[in-house]
Design a protein around this motif. Structure first.
Motif, PDB file in Angstrom:
ATOM      1  N   ARG A  40       1.003  -1.401   0.475  1.00 56.92           N
ATOM      2  CA  ARG A  40      -0.011  -0.255   0.416  1.00 56.92           C
ATOM      3  C   ARG A  40       0.897   1.033  -0.142  1.00 56.92           C
ATOM      4  NH1 ARG A  40      -4.027  -1.667   3.466  1.00 56.92           N
ATOM      5  NH2 ARG A  40      -2.698  -1.131   5.521  1.00 56.92           N
ATOM      6  N   ASN A  41       2.033   1.130   0.456  1.00 54.11           N
ATOM      7  CA  ASN A  41       2.647   2.801   0.738  1.00 54.11           C
ATOM      8  C   ASN A  41       4.023   2.987  -0.092  1.00 54.11           C
ATOM      9  OD1 ASN A  41       1.147   3.123   2.834  1.00 54.11           O
ATOM     10  ND2 ASN A  41       1.602   2.024   4.569  1.00 54.11           N
ATOM     11  N   ALA A  42       4.775   1.777  -0.978  1.00 55.01           N
ATOM     12  CA  ALA A  42       6.107   1.926  -1.892  1.00 55.01           C
ATOM     13  C   ALA A  42       5.723   2.249  -2.872  1.00 55.01           C
ATOM     14  CB  ALA A  42       6.290   0.295  -1.400  1.00 55.01           C
ATOM     15  N   GLY A  43       4.350   3.032  -2.731  1.00 57.13           N
ATOM     16  CA  GLY A  43       4.503   3.476  -4.348  1.00 57.13           C
ATOM     17  C   GLY A  43       5.265   4.624  -4.961  1.00 57.13           C
ATOM     18  N   GLY A  44       5.253   5.272  -3.283  1.00 59.77           N
ATOM     19  CA  GLY A  44       6.420   6.766  -4.162  1.00 59.77           C
ATOM     20  C   GLY A  44       8.067   6.926  -3.973  1.00 59.77           C
ATOM     21  N   LEU A  45       8.631   4.948  -3.533  1.00 62.41           N
ATOM     22  CA  LEU A  45       9.686   5.304  -3.339  1.00 62.41           C
ATOM     23  C   LEU A  45      10.587   5.235  -4.895  1.00 62.41           C
ATOM     24  CD1 LEU A  45      11.942   3.840  -2.215  1.00 62.41           C
ATOM     25  CD2 LEU A  45      11.890   1.573  -2.885  1.00 62.41           C
ATOM     26  N   ARG A  46      11.408   6.373  -4.867  1.00 58.32           N
ATOM     27  CA  ARG A  46      12.550   6.398  -6.252  1.00 58.32           C
ATOM     28  C   ARG A  46      12.978   5.173  -6.521  1.00 58.32           C
ATOM     29  NH1 ARG A  46      14.327  10.622  -4.655  1.00 58.32           N
ATOM     30  NH2 ARG A  46      13.980  10.739  -2.589  1.00 58.32           N
ATOM     31  N   THR A  47      13.300   4.754  -7.230  1.00 59.57           N
ATOM     32  CA  THR A  47      14.076   3.560  -7.582  1.00 59.57           C
ATOM     33  C   THR A  47      14.860   4.061  -9.069  1.00 59.57           C
ATOM     34  OG1 THR A  47      12.486   2.632  -9.108  1.00 59.57           O
ATOM     35  CG2 THR A  47      12.594   1.503  -6.590  1.00 59.57           C
ATOM     36  N   SER A  48      14.931   4.984  -9.376  1.00 56.22           N
ATOM     37  CA  SER A  48      15.707   5.781 -10.607  1.00 56.22           C
ATOM     38  C   SER A  48      16.084   7.417 -10.556  1.00 56.22           C
ATOM     39  CB  SER A  48      14.571   5.221 -11.953  1.00 56.22           C
ATOM     40  OG  SER A  48      15.699   5.915 -12.815  1.00 56.22           O
ATOM     41  N   PRO A  49      16.662   7.764 -10.389  1.00 51.47           N
ATOM     42  CA  PRO A  49      18.277   6.702 -10.854  1.00 51.47           C
ATOM     43  C   PRO A  49      18.253   5.965  -9.694  1.00 51.47           C
ATOM     44  CG  PRO A  49      18.964   8.744 -10.737  1.00 51.47           C
ATOM     45  CD  PRO A  49      17.094   9.226 -10.755  1.00 51.47           C
ATOM     46  N   TRP A  50      19.242   5.377  -9.717  1.00 50.30           N
ATOM     47  CA  TRP A  50      19.739   4.929  -8.666  1.00 50.30           C
ATOM     48  C   TRP A  50      21.023   4.095  -8.356  1.00 50.30           C
ATOM     49  CZ3 TRP A  50      16.465   2.733  -4.611  1.00 50.30           C
ATOM     50  CH2 TRP A  50      16.976   2.366  -3.587  1.00 50.30           C
ATOM     51  N   SER A  51      21.535   4.235  -6.905  1.00 54.39           N
ATOM     52  CA  SER A  51      23.475   3.968  -7.191  1.00 54.39           C
ATOM     53  C   SER A  51      23.468   3.513  -5.961  1.00 54.39           C
ATOM     54  CB  SER A  51      23.765   5.543  -7.493  1.00 54.39           C
ATOM     55  OG  SER A  51      23.950   6.340  -6.450  1.00 54.39           O
ATOM     56  N   ILE A  52      24.780   2.753  -6.751  1.00 52.84           N
ATOM     57  CA  ILE A  52      25.202   1.495  -4.744  1.00 52.84           C
ATOM     58  C   ILE A  52      26.772   1.960  -4.734  1.00 52.84           C
ATOM     59  CG2 ILE A  52      25.302  -0.678  -4.444  1.00 52.84           C
ATOM     60  CD1 ILE A  52      23.282  -1.251  -6.595  1.00 52.84           C
TER      61      ILE A  52
END
Ligand code: MTE
Length: 299
Positions: A73-85
């Motif tokens: 329900r709550n994870a929709g706003g996670l920004r996954t791009s760009p992504w760096s490690i």
């Protein structure tokens, strides 16, 4: 060595989900190196994966809340791009890597693994990803490194559990180097050939199928090669109940519940529990990592 239990695929070749559901003959966990399977010794077991909906609607991802349906329900706003490690510590090539820098060109495989949570529920998940071992080779591990530490992203604006401080963040985890280099250990970027859902740990997470699920840290932004055993979130919170190793072990109960059996997600509300297998069914592959260790002490 033959690997009958996996295929080496490019992302574009990945089988569409409906076909997966019919491939009941697929073997997994019946011999990492295929040896036992090829020798006909292992009781080859067909693993029926859980559905995408089951896998993405019953989650633990405390950054998004503590309820099983909170992450979906709550994870929709996670920004996954760009992504760096960030890769740091005892490595030849430290730096900030994009996912493509880190895993591009490596063998992207589909692997159907059992997944057993310390809370005594389980699923079967068809992961897509690479062997962590190959990634470690790419960054170059120095001989002084003995453990690998991992850290999850913190995006307070997107993470209600972080804002509510439901536990200390960032979520951290670790593996001994030989565990990290074991061929069963994956960095996963997909399930059923689709990119990971945010609640499943997008865009890249760890998968260690013979350990309780909390070792399989999600949404990784840092990988550190270190000399000493690194801190891990659950053992830090409650060292009596959760240990660093956390190998699935039906003979060592959690202080508050049995680990001898498990409830299969998707089996229906009244389905009976099934016996838990030593090392979650991967004993032939991983038991030698713990030769000479008392698994009651190193739980
Ligand atoms: N990783 C982070 N960052 N935060 C978490 O709360 N939960 C762990 C693990 N990785 C968790 C995490 C636990 S307890 C389990 S059982 C698995 O993720 C659940 O993975 P799944 O939701 O994909 O089944």
């Amino acid at each position: 060595m033959a690997r009958r239990w996996t295929n080496t695929l490019k992302q574009a070749d990945v089988t569409p989900e409906p076909l997966w559901l019919n491939r009941r003959q697929i073997m997994a966990g019946a011999g990492a190196m295929g040896a036992a399977l090829l020798a006909g010794e292992a009781s080859a077991e067909a693993l029926e994966p859980n559905t995408w909906d089951e896998i993405t609607n019953y989650n633990n991802y405390y950054e998004f809340g503590v309820g099983k349906d909170d992450p979906a329900r709550n994870a929709g706003g996670l920004r996954t791009s760009p992504w760096s490690i960030e890769v740091n510590g005892l490595v030849e090539r430290p730096g900030t890597y994009t996912i493509d820098d880190l895993i591009g060109g490596l063998d992207l495989e589909e692997r159907i693994y059992r997944f057993r949570c310390v809370e005594a529920w389980s699923m079967v998940v068809p992961w897509n990803g690479v062997e962590l071992n190959d990634v470690l080779d790419r960054v170059g591990v120095k001989s002084s490194a003995r453990y690998v530490a991992f850290e999850t992203v913190v995006q307070p604006e997107a993470m209600i559990g972080v804002r509510r401080k439901v536990m200390p963040f960032p979520y951290v985890e670790g593996l001994r180097l030989d565990e990290a280099r074991h061929p069963l250990t994956m960095l996963a970027t997909g399930i059923y050939g689709k990119p990971l859902a945010n609640q499943s740990g997008a865009p890249i997470r760890l998968v260690v199928p013979w350990k309780y699920g909390f070792k399989s840290i999600k949404s990784i932004v840092r990988i550190s090669l270190v000399a000493d055993e690194p801190p891990a979130s659950w053992p830090m919170l409650n060292p009596r109940e959760y240990g660093f190793y956390s190998n699935v072990n039906p003979k060592v109960d959690h202080p508050r519940w049995t680990q001898a059996t498990e409830r299969k997600i998707g089996g229906g509300l009244f389905s009976s529990r099934v016996p838990t297998q030593m090392f979650n069914g991967y004993e032939a592959e991983v038991a030698s990592l713990y030769d000479g260790m008392d698994l009651r002490i190193f739980y």
